[in-house]
Motif scaffolding. Structure first.
Motif, PDB file in Angstrom:
ATOM      1  N   GLY A  58       0.812  -1.209   0.000  1.00 34.87           N
ATOM      2  CA  GLY A  58       0.000   0.000   0.000  1.00 34.87           C
ATOM      3  C   GLY A  58       0.843   1.256   0.000  1.00 34.87           C
ATOM      4  O   GLY A  58       0.542   2.236  -0.701  1.00 34.87           O
ATOM      5  N   THR A  59       1.930   1.235   0.770  1.00 30.73           N
ATOM      6  CA  THR A  59       2.835   2.386   0.804  1.00 30.73           C
ATOM      7  C   THR A  59       3.533   2.571  -0.536  1.00 30.73           C
ATOM      8  O   THR A  59       3.753   3.704  -0.986  1.00 30.73           O
ATOM      9  CB  THR A  59       3.868   2.208   1.931  1.00 30.73           C
ATOM     10  N   ASN A  60       3.873   1.456  -1.200  1.00 29.29           N
ATOM     11  CA  ASN A  60       4.480   1.548  -2.534  1.00 29.29           C
ATOM     12  C   ASN A  60       3.526   2.205  -3.525  1.00 29.29           C
ATOM     13  O   ASN A  60       3.920   3.067  -4.322  1.00 29.29           O
ATOM     14  CB  ASN A  60       4.868   0.157  -3.036  1.00 29.29           C
ATOM     15  N   PHE A  61       2.256   1.792  -3.489  1.00 24.41           N
ATOM     16  CA  PHE A  61       1.252   2.418  -4.356  1.00 24.41           C
ATOM     17  C   PHE A  61       1.116   3.905  -4.026  1.00 24.41           C
ATOM     18  O   PHE A  61       1.035   4.748  -4.921  1.00 24.41           O
ATOM     19  CB  PHE A  61      -0.111   1.747  -4.186  1.00 24.41           C
ATOM     20  N   ALA A  62       1.073   4.220  -2.736  1.00 26.44           N
ATOM     21  CA  ALA A  62       0.903   5.610  -2.308  1.00 26.44           C
ATOM     22  C   ALA A  62       2.066   6.479  -2.793  1.00 26.44           C
ATOM     23  O   ALA A  62       1.856   7.590  -3.305  1.00 26.44           O
ATOM     24  CB  ALA A  62       0.789   5.685  -0.784  1.00 26.44           C
ATOM     25  N   TYR A  65       1.817   7.058  -6.567  1.00 37.83           N
ATOM     26  CA  TYR A  65       0.718   7.968  -6.913  1.00 37.83           C
ATOM     27  C   TYR A  65       1.025   9.407  -6.494  1.00 37.83           C
ATOM     28  O   TYR A  65       0.937  10.338  -7.309  1.00 37.83           O
ATOM     29  CB  TYR A  65      -0.566   7.485  -6.230  1.00 37.83           C
ATOM     30  N   PHE A  66       1.409   9.602  -5.234  1.00 44.99           N
ATOM     31  CA  PHE A  66       1.582  10.970  -4.736  1.00 44.99           C
ATOM     32  C   PHE A  66       2.837  11.640  -5.291  1.00 44.99           C
ATOM     33  O   PHE A  66       2.843  12.855  -5.514  1.00 44.99           O
ATOM     34  CB  PHE A  66       1.588  10.981  -3.202  1.00 44.99           C
ATOM     35  N   ASP A  67       3.901  10.859  -5.501  1.00 44.66           N
ATOM     36  CA  ASP A  67       5.096  11.463  -6.102  1.00 44.66           C
ATOM     37  C   ASP A  67       4.778  12.004  -7.498  1.00 44.66           C
ATOM     38  O   ASP A  67       5.271  13.071  -7.889  1.00 44.66           O
ATOM     39  CB  ASP A  67       6.234  10.439  -6.187  1.00 44.66           C
ATOM     40  N   ALA A  68       3.962  11.259  -8.236  1.00 43.17           N
ATOM     41  CA  ALA A  68       3.578  11.726  -9.571  1.00 43.17           C
ATOM     42  C   ALA A  68       2.725  12.987  -9.476  1.00 43.17           C
ATOM     43  O   ALA A  68       2.905  13.936 -10.251  1.00 43.17           O
ATOM     44  CB  ALA A  68       2.827  10.628 -10.314  1.00 43.17           C
ATOM     45  N   ARG A  69       1.791  13.004  -8.538  1.00 49.81           N
ATOM     46  CA  ARG A  69       0.931  14.184  -8.373  1.00 49.81           C
ATOM     47  C   ARG A  69       1.725  15.419  -7.982  1.00 49.81           C
ATOM     48  O   ARG A  69       1.403  16.536  -8.403  1.00 49.81           O
ATOM     49  CB  ARG A  69      -0.132  13.905  -7.302  1.00 49.81           C
ATOM     50  N   THR A 135       4.193  10.701   1.391  1.00 49.34           N
ATOM     51  CA  THR A 135       4.279  11.519   0.179  1.00 49.34           C
ATOM     52  C   THR A 135       2.958  12.213  -0.148  1.00 49.34           C
ATOM     53  O   THR A 135       2.882  12.950  -1.133  1.00 49.34           O
ATOM     54  CB  THR A 135       4.696  10.668  -1.034  1.00 49.34           C
ATOM     55  N   GLY A 136       1.907  11.957   0.647  1.00 48.50           N
ATOM     56  CA  GLY A 136       0.601  12.550   0.374  1.00 48.50           C
ATOM     57  C   GLY A 136       0.202  13.567   1.429  1.00 48.50           C
ATOM     58  O   GLY A 136       0.934  13.818   2.391  1.00 48.50           O
ATOM     59  N   GLY A 137      -0.976  14.148   1.254  1.00 48.83           N
ATOM     60  CA  GLY A 137      -1.465  15.119   2.214  1.00 48.83           C
ATOM     61  C   GLY A 137      -0.866  16.499   2.022  1.00 48.83           C
ATOM     62  O   GLY A 137       0.008  16.702   1.175  1.00 48.83           O
ATOM     63  N   PRO A 138      -1.300  17.448   2.841  1.00 44.90           N
ATOM     64  CA  PRO A 138      -0.828  18.828   2.679  1.00 44.90           C
ATOM     65  C   PRO A 138       0.622  19.038   3.113  1.00 44.90           C
ATOM     66  O   PRO A 138       1.256  20.006   2.720  1.00 44.90           O
ATOM     67  CB  PRO A 138      -1.780  19.620   3.595  1.00 44.90           C
ATOM     68  N   TYR A 139       1.128  18.134   3.933  1.00 47.74           N
ATOM     69  CA  TYR A 139       2.517  18.258   4.417  1.00 47.74           C
ATOM     70  C   TYR A 139       3.182  16.885   4.302  1.00 47.74           C
ATOM     71  O   TYR A 139       3.327  16.168   5.290  1.00 47.74           O
ATOM     72  CB  TYR A 139       2.541  18.755   5.861  1.00 47.74           C
ATOM     73  N   PRO A 140       3.567  16.467   3.101  1.00 41.80           N
ATOM     74  CA  PRO A 140       4.206  15.154   2.929  1.00 41.80           C
ATOM     75  C   PRO A 140       5.572  15.128   3.608  1.00 41.80           C
ATOM     76  O   PRO A 140       6.546  15.658   3.085  1.00 41.80           O
ATOM     77  CB  PRO A 140       4.317  15.014   1.414  1.00 41.80           C
ATOM     78  N   TYR A 141       5.618  14.506   4.773  1.00 42.85           N
ATOM     79  CA  TYR A 141       6.821  14.634   5.596  1.00 42.85           C
ATOM     80  C   TYR A 141       8.055  13.991   4.959  1.00 42.85           C
ATOM     81  O   TYR A 141       9.189  14.319   5.316  1.00 42.85           O
ATOM     82  CB  TYR A 141       6.579  14.061   6.995  1.00 42.85           C
TER      83      TYR A 141
END
Length: 319
Positions: A58-62, A65-69, A135-141
Motif C-alpha cells: 500500500g505504501t508503494n502504491f501511495a 501515486y503521490f510522487d507523480a501528483r 508523500t501525500g497530504g498537505p505536508y508530505p513529511y
C-alpha cells in the motif's frame, strides 16, 4: 526504445515485489525473539506477516501515486520506473489499488486488534496514516527530511516489537486489552529491532542518495538533500554499522549471562559482514544509476541478515 510493459507487468512494477522480502524481514526477527522468550503463537505471527506485506504494498502504491501528483517523478528519473508518472497505469487506478490494499491490511488487522487490543489499533492506524502521509497530504513529511524516521520506526522497531507483542499477548490470553499485558513488551525485542530498523533505513538512504539531485530540483527535501552527498553516505555507513554492532553486543552480553536465552550464536549475522563491507564501499564511491544495484543488494542484505539473526537467536533454544 524500450518496449511498453504489459498491464500485469505494470502492476507488478507498481507493487514493487522486490521490496517485500525486506518488509518480511523484521517479522522473522520478531518471531525469533518470541521463540527465545517462549511466547510463540503461529496465528498472530502469520497475521503480522501478511499485514506487514500489505502495508508495504500500500505504501508503494501511495508513493508512486503521490510522487507523480507532486511532480517529483518524471520519465527521465534515474531510479526504477514509476507507473503513474510513466503513464503506464491511470492515476485513479493506482489510488484505488492503494485504498484496497490498505483496506485488506485493516481486515487482517482486526484479528490482531482482537489479540493485541488498543496498542495494535494505535500502531496499525498510525502506520497506514504514516504510509499515506509520507508523500501525500498537505505536508508530505517525506519531502521534509523525515522519511528516515518513519522507516526506522515503522519498518524496523514497530514491526519487530509488534510481531513479538501480538504473540505474547495471545499467549497471555487477553482479548482486546486496553494496555499491553504483563510480559508482552520485551527489552530483547526492542534491542533486536535495531538492526532491522537500521537496514530498512539504509535502503531508503541509497534511494535518496541516488535521487538527491533530482529531488532537490523538484523541491523534495529528503534527509539526503539536507545532509548533502558526503554526510548522507556517512549515514548509510552508520546504519550498516548498527546492524552488526547490535548482534555483536548481544553475543557478548549473552556470554556474560546478562541477557537470558541469548548465546554467542546471535552473532551469526557477522558472516554477512564481507558483503556489507563491499556494499559500503560501493555506496561511498558510486553515484546515479550505478546505485540501483546497491539498492537491490542492500535489500538482499537485509533479508539475509534477518534470517541469520533469527537463526542465531532461536536455534540454541529449539535444538
Amino acid at each position: 526504445m524500450s518496449e511498453t510493459p504489459s498491464v500485469g507487468r505494470a502492476w507488478l512494477m507498481a507493487a514493487r515485489p522486490q521490496t517485500l522480502p525486506a518488509g518480511a524481514a523484521p517479522v522473522v526477527v520478531g518471531w525469533a525473539v518470541a521463540v527465545v522468550e517462549g511466547v510463540v503463537a503461529i496465528g498472530p505471527a502469520i497475521a503480522a506477516l501478511v499485514g506487514a506485506l500489505l502495508i508495504q504494498i500500500g505504501t508503494n502504491f501511495a508513493n508512486d501515486y503521490f510522487d507523480a501528483r507532486h511532480g517529483v517523478d518524471d520519465p527521465d528519473r534515474e531510479g526504477f520506473t514509476r507507473v503513474t508518472a510513466g503513464g503506464l497505469i491511470e492515476p485513479r487506478q493506482v489510488a484505488t489499488a492503494m485504498a484496497i490494499t490498505y483496506a485488506l491490511a485493516v481486515v487482517v488487522g482486526l484479528y490482531l486488534v482482537f489479540v493485541g487490543g488498543v496498542p495494535i489499533v494505535l500502531v496499525g492506524l498510525s502506520g497506514i496514516a504514516a504510509g499515506i502521509l509520507y508523500t501525500g497530504g498537505p505536508y508530505p513529511y517525506g519531502y521534509y527530511g523525515l522519511g528516515d524516521v518513519f522507516v526506522f520506526l515503522y519498518f524496523g522497531v514497530f514491526a519487530v516489537v509488534g510481531t513479538y507483542y501480538v504473540q505474547a499477548a495471545a499467549i497471555a490470553g487477553a482479548q482486546f486489552p486496553i494496555a499491553p499485558p504483563p510480559g508482552s513488551i520485551s527489552t530483547l525485542a526492542i534491542v533486536a529491532s535495531l538492526p532491522m530498523a537500521a537496514l530498512a533505513t539504509a535502503i531508503l538512504v541509497v534511494n535518496n542518495v541516488r535521487d538527491r539531485a533530482d529531488d532537490r530540483a523538484a523541491g523534495k527535501i529528503t534527509l539526503a538533500v539536507r545532509l548533502g552527498d558526503d554526510w548522507a553516505r556517512v549515514e548509510y555507513v552508520a546504519l550498516v554499522a548498527v546492524a552488526y554492532l547490535v548482534p555483536l553486543g548481544l553475543a557478548i552480553a549473552g556470554a556474560l549471562d546478562a541477557v537470558d536465552g541469548v548465546t554467542l550464536a546471535v552473532a551469526l549475522p557477522l558472516v554477512t559482514l564481507p558483503g556489507a563491507a563491499l556494499l559500503v564501499r560501493t555506496v561511498r564511491r558510486e553515484s546515479g544509476e550505478r546505485l540501483n544495484d546497491a539498492l537491490e543488494r542492500t535489500g538482499q542484505l537485509t533479508v539475509v541478515h534477518a534470517i541469520t539473526f533469527a537463526v542465531g537467536l532461536a536455534l540454541p533454544v529449539v535444538v
